[in-house]
Design a protein around this motif. Structure first.
Motif, mmCIF file in Angstrom:
data_model
loop_
_atom_site.group_PDB
_atom_site.id
_atom_site.type_symbol
_atom_site.label_atom_id
_atom_site.label_comp_id
_atom_site.label_asym_id
_atom_site.label_seq_id
_atom_site.Cartn_x
_atom_site.Cartn_y
_atom_site.Cartn_z
ATOM 1 N N UNK A 55 0.834 -1.203 0.000
ATOM 2 C CA UNK A 55 0.000 0.000 0.000
ATOM 3 C C UNK A 55 0.871 1.257 0.000
ATOM 4 N N UNK A 56 1.947 1.222 0.780
ATOM 5 C CA UNK A 56 2.855 2.363 0.845
ATOM 6 C C UNK A 56 3.522 2.591 -0.512
ATOM 7 N N UNK A 61 4.092 5.613 -5.508
ATOM 8 C CA UNK A 61 4.056 5.686 -6.973
ATOM 9 C C UNK A 61 3.033 6.714 -7.440
ATOM 10 N N UNK A 62 1.859 6.745 -6.783
ATOM 11 C CA UNK A 62 0.833 7.719 -7.154
ATOM 12 C C UNK A 62 1.309 9.137 -6.899
ATOM 13 N N UNK A 75 -2.292 13.207 -2.846
ATOM 14 C CA UNK A 75 -1.407 12.034 -2.820
ATOM 15 C C UNK A 75 -0.396 12.130 -1.672
ATOM 16 N N UNK A 76 0.011 13.346 -1.317
ATOM 17 C CA UNK A 76 0.920 13.523 -0.179
ATOM 18 C C UNK A 76 0.233 13.115 1.120
ATOM 19 N N UNK A 77 -1.047 13.476 1.235
ATOM 20 C CA UNK A 77 -1.814 13.065 2.423
ATOM 21 C C UNK A 77 -1.921 11.542 2.491
ATOM 22 N N UNK A 78 -2.266 10.916 1.351
ATOM 23 C CA UNK A 78 -2.388 9.459 1.314
ATOM 24 C C UNK A 78 -1.051 8.782 1.637
ATOM 25 N N UNK A 79 0.028 9.370 1.141
ATOM 26 C CA UNK A 79 1.349 8.800 1.375
ATOM 27 C C UNK A 79 1.722 8.853 2.849
#
Length: 235
Positions: A55-56, A61-62, A75-79
């Motif tokens: 997942x990480x 990658x995203x 995407x930074x938040x998700x990362x």
């Protein structure tokens, strides 16, 4: 991974981790958008850690591919979220490993139970174990057999097939249903013996056999069906 015990190779990999260094590698991966070094450090730490690492990596990658500012913000938040979950997973598995090793000084429940090729309603699960009162004592060994007669009568509360199955399909459906019953019984049996020892009970008091107690409403098994130290029926 075993049903209740971490495989030895996973325990070794988790024990060898430098958690401070792993946190640094994850933070660096977020900063520089590269997970170099993480796969090599974590690949032997079991499926749970591997899943969080995947997942990480996907979040990483995203984030690398995102161009627009608003997209980069998301995407930074998700990362960061997946980085935190990866750190948590590593810490949780490390804690589990340490607890298992401490418990293993007093008892061990063998969770290597072989799945039969065919299933019958009359089920037997044999759980072997060893235990001692203190680390200075010699090991005592034992086993308990959990016996269960599966109720194969049709459950008309469940959706029924639109037309009657052929005899071959009926046998196939029965085997699939019994396989799930066996898996459930196997897990409940292992958890029951493990929880008995975790509660500090005396291994010498474990019976050689136990007829599991089906749920009085569903006719199947519930979380307490294999609690051999309390034979009272439960609602």
């Amino acid at each position: 991974m075993g049903e209740i015990n971490l495989p030895w190779e996973e325990q070794e990999a988790l024990a060898a981790l430098d958690l401070v260094e792993i946190d640094r590698l994850i933070d660096r991966a977020v900063q520089y958008e590269s997970s170099a070094g993480l796969d090599q450090a974590l690949w032997r730490c079991g499926p749970f850690v591997a899943q969080k690492l995947r997942y990480f990596d996907k979040a990483l990658d995203a984030h690398r591919k995102a161009k627009a500012a608003k997209k980069r913000e998301q995407t930074a938040f998700d990362l960061r979220k997946d980085a935190s979950e990866l750190k948590w997973a590593i810490g949780a598995m490390r804690d589990r490993m340490e607890i298992e090793r401490r418990n293993g000084e007093i008892f061990h429940v063998d969770d290597q139970i072989f799945r039969p090729q065919t299933f019958t309603p009359a089920m037997r699960i044999r759980v072997a174990y060893r235990w001692r009162r203190s680390i200075e004592d010699n090991w005592s060994h034992g086993a308990i057999i959990f016996r269960h007669q599966v109720d194969t009568r049709p459950n008309y509360l469940l959706p029924q097939p639109p037309r009657k199955l052929s005899p071959a399909k009926q046998r196939e459906a029965l085997q699939e249903s019994l396989a799930m019953d066996w898996q459930h019984l196997m897990r409940l049996s292992l958890w029951s013996v493990r929880d008995y020892f975790l509660a500090g009970h005396d291994g010498s008091q474990i019976p050689e056999t136990f007829d599991v107690i089906p749920d009085s409403h569903s006719r199947g098994l519930n979380n307490h069906s294999c609690d051999f130290w309390n034979r009272r029926d439960r609602p």
